[in-house]
Design a protein around this motif. Structure first.
Motif, short mmCIF file in Angstrom:
data_model
loop_
_atom_site.label_atom_id
_atom_site.label_comp_id
_atom_site.label_asym_id
_atom_site.label_seq_id
_atom_site.Cartn_x
_atom_site.Cartn_y
_atom_site.Cartn_z
N GLY A 1 0.81 -1.21 0.00
CA GLY A 1 0.00 0.00 0.00
C GLY A 1 0.83 1.26 0.00
O GLY A 1 0.34 2.34 -0.32
N THR A 2 2.12 1.12 0.33
CA THR A 2 3.04 2.26 0.34
C THR A 2 4.33 1.95 -0.39
O THR A 2 4.78 2.71 -1.23
N GLU A 3 4.92 0.79 -0.08
CA GLU A 3 6.21 0.43 -0.64
C GLU A 3 6.10 -0.79 -1.54
O GLU A 3 5.30 -1.70 -1.29
N LEU A 4 6.95 -0.81 -2.59
CA LEU A 4 7.10 -2.00 -3.41
C LEU A 4 8.23 -2.82 -2.79
O LEU A 4 9.36 -2.33 -2.69
N LEU A 5 7.91 -4.03 -2.37
CA LEU A 5 8.86 -4.86 -1.63
C LEU A 5 9.23 -6.09 -2.44
O LEU A 5 8.43 -6.59 -3.24
N CYS A 6 10.43 -6.58 -2.22
CA CYS A 6 10.84 -7.84 -2.83
C CYS A 6 11.61 -8.65 -1.80
O CYS A 6 12.21 -8.12 -0.86
N ARG A 7 11.58 -9.97 -1.97
CA ARG A 7 12.24 -10.88 -1.04
C ARG A 7 13.35 -11.63 -1.74
O ARG A 7 13.20 -12.08 -2.88
N SER A 8 14.47 -11.77 -1.06
CA SER A 8 15.58 -12.59 -1.52
C SER A 8 16.10 -13.35 -0.31
O SER A 8 16.66 -12.76 0.61
N GLY A 9 15.86 -14.66 -0.30
CA GLY A 9 16.24 -15.44 0.88
C GLY A 9 15.43 -14.98 2.08
O GLY A 9 14.21 -14.92 2.04
N ASP A 10 16.12 -14.61 3.16
CA ASP A 10 15.45 -14.12 4.36
C ASP A 10 15.44 -12.60 4.44
O ASP A 10 15.09 -12.03 5.49
N ASN A 11 15.82 -11.92 3.37
CA ASN A 11 15.89 -10.46 3.37
C ASN A 11 14.73 -9.86 2.59
O ASN A 11 14.30 -10.39 1.56
N ILE A 12 14.23 -8.72 3.09
CA ILE A 12 13.19 -7.95 2.42
C ILE A 12 13.76 -6.60 2.02
O ILE A 12 14.38 -5.91 2.84
N TYR A 13 13.58 -6.23 0.76
CA TYR A 13 14.10 -4.97 0.25
C TYR A 13 12.95 -4.10 -0.24
O TYR A 13 11.93 -4.60 -0.71
N SER A 14 13.14 -2.79 -0.13
CA SER A 14 12.16 -1.82 -0.60
C SER A 14 12.73 -1.11 -1.82
O SER A 14 13.85 -0.60 -1.78
N LEU A 15 11.95 -1.07 -2.90
CA LEU A 15 12.39 -0.39 -4.12
C LEU A 15 12.03 1.08 -4.03
O LEU A 15 10.86 1.45 -4.11
N GLY A 16 13.01 1.93 -3.82
CA GLY A 16 12.78 3.37 -3.77
C GLY A 16 12.34 3.90 -2.43
O GLY A 16 12.16 5.10 -2.28
N GLY A 17 12.14 3.02 -1.43
CA GLY A 17 11.75 3.49 -0.10
C GLY A 17 10.27 3.87 -0.02
O GLY A 17 9.50 3.68 -0.96
N VAL A 18 9.90 4.42 1.11
CA VAL A 18 8.50 4.75 1.38
C VAL A 18 7.96 5.75 0.37
O VAL A 18 6.83 5.64 -0.11
N LEU A 19 8.73 6.76 0.02
CA LEU A 19 8.28 7.82 -0.88
C LEU A 19 8.75 7.60 -2.32
O LEU A 19 8.58 8.47 -3.17
#
Length: 289
Positions: free
Chosen positions: A167-185
């Protein structure tokens, strides 16, 4: 493990890979067939309306709906779209991935199991379609009102197994890590090198020699512009200029090269946001072919 099969109504049966909404119907994907089904409140009233043979998806998670009338998917031959041919809503296959088909086909051939794990999503913040295959992400930017239709390749340095939008961030998972593409804004950037490569241009006169006299561009941040004039060797480029703002009205970047074709390569490695609006190449005709 178990899987469901469906009849392809021509060569027997194959594995059911994915299902996606298509207008008021359902698109049912196998590896090498797509069926369009009319649906009803009564499951017994479902009916098959169309069969598209020799196309399908090898990666169920690559199937992404664009609105209710377009579906992107990874096929054996590259990235394709399922869309309406006309007002009848009869489906046909669009070759949106044609510019990068050879790259995608090579990626599939390199490791089929990695390709089968490909996963896609549409970023609701800007409408771009992202498809992760192995450690690369293929991004389609399509803005018809601005006449933009382009593919980009991101190399995040890890393999993406899942996408999500919270609803705010585009997230992706790699293994046990979660990354945000571009951050909240959606405004966080790094110092990754960005390379924009244009194909060889011929000004609609491929057999005519031209004197390339200059170029203009609209941009922000620092862009190094290189020029290639030998269509038989796409590795040979000469640096023409470094610009960091629109050149229109300020005096064009001077060129002095003669050839039938020209290609531009623009690179940016500065931290922060960088934009590249458009480029214009100026020329004079020499001897006609």
């Amino acid at each position: 493990s178990s899987f469901r099969v469906l009849s392809n109504h021509s060569r027997g049966a194959e594995e059911l890979v994915a299902i996606a909404p298509y207008f008021d119907n359902l698109a049912v994907f196998g590896n090498d067939v797509i069926q369009i089904w009319n649906i009803d409140e009564d499951p017994d009233a479902y009916s098959r309306s169309q069969i598209l043979n020799n196309t399908g998806t090898i990666a169920g998670a690559s199937v992404v709906e664009i609105g209710d009338s377009d579906v992107f998917y990874l096929s054996r031959s590259g990235i394709r779209s399922l869309k309406a041919r006309d007002s009848s809503n009869s489906a046909f296959i669009g070759d949106i991935g044609n510019p990068i088909d050879t790259i995608i086909i090579d990626a599939i051939a390199e490791d089929v199991q990695v390709a089968r794990a490909a996963t896609g999503i549409v970023d609701p913040r800007d409408g771009r379609n992202l498809l992760a295959i192995g450690n690369k992400v293929y991004v389609f930017s399509y803005f018809p009102s601005s006449k933009i239709s382009a593919w980009s390749v991101y190399e995040p340095g890890f393999t993406i197994s899942h996408w999500a939008f919270d609803g705010t961030e585009l997230l992706c998972r790699s293994g046990d890590n979660i990354y945000s593409l571009g951050g909240v804004l959606n405004n966080e950037y790094d110092t990754s090198v960005v390379t924009v490569q244009l194909p060889f241009l011929d000004a609609a006169k491929p057999a005519t020699s031209k004197m390339w006299t200059g170029l203009d561009a609209v941009c922000s941040s620092d862009w190094v512009i290189s020029v290639g004039t030998d269509p038989t060797d796409i590795t040979q480029y000469e640096t023409a200029a470094t610009i960091n703002k629109p050149t229109y009205g300020l005096g064009r970047v001077s060129l002095s090269s003669a050839s039938t074709h020209i290609a531009l390569r623009m690179t940016n490695s500065r931290a922060g946001a960088a934009t590249l609006g458009n480029c214009a190449v100026h020329y004079e005709l020499n001897e006609a072919g």
